[in-house]
Motif scaffolding. Structure first.
Motif, short mmCIF file in Angstrom:
data_model
loop_
_atom_site.label_atom_id
_atom_site.label_comp_id
_atom_site.label_asym_id
_atom_site.label_seq_id
_atom_site.Cartn_x
_atom_site.Cartn_y
_atom_site.Cartn_z
N PRO A 1 -39.72 7.03 60.72
CA PRO A 1 -40.13 8.15 59.87
C PRO A 1 -39.00 8.71 58.99
N ARG A 2 -37.77 8.31 59.27
CA ARG A 2 -36.63 8.90 58.56
C ARG A 2 -35.83 7.87 57.75
N LEU A 3 -36.46 6.76 57.40
CA LEU A 3 -35.75 5.71 56.65
C LEU A 3 -35.18 6.23 55.33
N ALA A 4 -35.93 7.08 54.64
CA ALA A 4 -35.43 7.63 53.36
C ALA A 4 -34.19 8.49 53.59
N GLU A 5 -34.20 9.28 54.66
CA GLU A 5 -33.03 10.09 54.99
C GLU A 5 -31.83 9.20 55.34
N ILE A 6 -32.09 8.15 56.09
CA ILE A 6 -31.02 7.22 56.47
C ILE A 6 -30.37 6.65 55.22
N LYS A 7 -31.19 6.23 54.29
CA LYS A 7 -30.67 5.67 53.03
C LYS A 7 -29.83 6.71 52.28
N ALA A 8 -30.31 7.95 52.26
CA ALA A 8 -29.57 9.03 51.59
C ALA A 8 -28.25 9.31 52.31
N TRP A 9 -28.26 9.29 53.61
CA TRP A 9 -27.03 9.52 54.37
C TRP A 9 -26.00 8.44 54.09
N ARG A 10 -26.46 7.19 54.03
CA ARG A 10 -25.52 6.10 53.73
C ARG A 10 -24.95 6.27 52.32
N ALA A 11 -25.79 6.74 51.39
CA ALA A 11 -25.30 6.99 50.02
C ALA A 11 -24.23 8.08 50.02
N GLU A 12 -24.30 8.98 50.99
CA GLU A 12 -23.29 10.04 51.14
C GLU A 12 -22.09 9.56 51.95
N ILE B 1 -22.05 8.51 55.07
CA ILE B 1 -22.09 8.89 56.48
C ILE B 1 -22.08 7.61 57.31
N SER B 2 -21.28 7.60 58.34
CA SER B 2 -21.12 6.39 59.16
C SER B 2 -22.38 6.12 59.98
N ILE B 3 -22.52 4.87 60.38
CA ILE B 3 -23.68 4.47 61.18
C ILE B 3 -23.68 5.18 62.54
N PRO B 4 -22.54 5.31 63.23
CA PRO B 4 -22.56 6.08 64.47
C PRO B 4 -23.01 7.53 64.27
N ASP B 5 -22.59 8.13 63.16
CA ASP B 5 -23.03 9.51 62.88
C ASP B 5 -24.51 9.57 62.55
N ILE B 6 -25.02 8.55 61.90
CA ILE B 6 -26.46 8.50 61.61
C ILE B 6 -27.24 8.40 62.92
N ALA B 7 -26.76 7.59 63.84
CA ALA B 7 -27.42 7.48 65.15
C ALA B 7 -27.50 8.84 65.82
N LYS B 8 -26.41 9.60 65.74
CA LYS B 8 -26.40 10.96 66.33
C LYS B 8 -27.43 11.85 65.64
N LYS B 9 -27.48 11.78 64.30
CA LYS B 9 -28.44 12.60 63.56
C LYS B 9 -29.88 12.26 63.93
N LEU C 1 -29.61 0.97 55.92
CA LEU C 1 -28.25 1.10 56.46
C LEU C 1 -27.18 0.42 55.63
N LYS C 2 -27.57 -0.27 54.57
CA LYS C 2 -26.58 -0.96 53.73
C LYS C 2 -25.55 0.04 53.22
N ALA C 3 -24.31 -0.41 53.23
CA ALA C 3 -23.24 0.43 52.70
C ALA C 3 -23.37 0.55 51.19
N PRO C 4 -23.10 1.72 50.65
CA PRO C 4 -23.16 1.88 49.20
C PRO C 4 -22.04 1.11 48.51
N GLU C 5 -22.24 0.79 47.25
CA GLU C 5 -21.20 0.11 46.46
C GLU C 5 -19.95 0.98 46.41
N LEU C 6 -18.80 0.33 46.46
CA LEU C 6 -17.54 1.05 46.36
C LEU C 6 -17.30 1.47 44.91
N THR C 7 -16.73 2.66 44.76
CA THR C 7 -16.32 3.10 43.43
C THR C 7 -15.03 2.36 43.08
#
Length: 126
Positions: free
Chosen positions: A13-24, A26-34, A55-61
């Motif tokens: 139910p929170r896939l969109a949030e997960i994607k947004a968190w990764r864009a920010e 946020i680490s995968i362990p922290d996402i698991a906690k959330k 969960l894909k990592a965002p592109e590096l700047t």
């Protein structure tokens, strides 16, 4: 009715949030906690394409890419200096021989082999 899995109740139910968190970033362990799930649970569910995509990592700047390159150079220098220190202070004759053998086995350039031979000859003379 069967019990719903953690994936169905906490993750899907929170896939969109997960994607947004990764864009920010946020680490995968922290996402698991959330999500209130264990990291192992989250990792076990990564076979699901929709979760893996989220969960894909965002592109590096460009700045992040430059920092990554700088860190790689620093780590290379540290590793190289640590290796030299080991050889100078701790390696015995058989270990030094193994190191030289490994170096020679990994040389593809005949000029480099010639340079190594010159070094050996110079060392014999001194």
């Amino acid at each position: 009715m069967s019990k719903q899995s953690k994936y169905e109740t906490h993750i899907a139910p929170r896939l969109a949030e997960i994607k947004a968190w990764r864009a920010e970033r946020i680490s995968i362990p922290d996402i698991a906690k959330k999500l209130s799930v264990g990291l192992s649970t989250l990792n076990q569910e990564r076979y699901r394409p929709e979760l893996e995509e989220a969960l894909k990592a965002p592109e590096l700047t460009e700045k992040e890419k430059q920092k990554q390159i700088q860190n790689a150079i620093i780590n290379h220098k540290k590793y190289f200096n640590s290796t030299l220190s080991f050889v100078r202070r701790h390696a015995d004759a058989s270990e030094r021989l193994k190191i030289v053998k490994t170096l020679i086995e990994n040389v593809d350039d005949s000029k480099e082999i010639d340079d190594i031979k010159k070094l050996v000859e110079e060392h014999k003379k001194s």
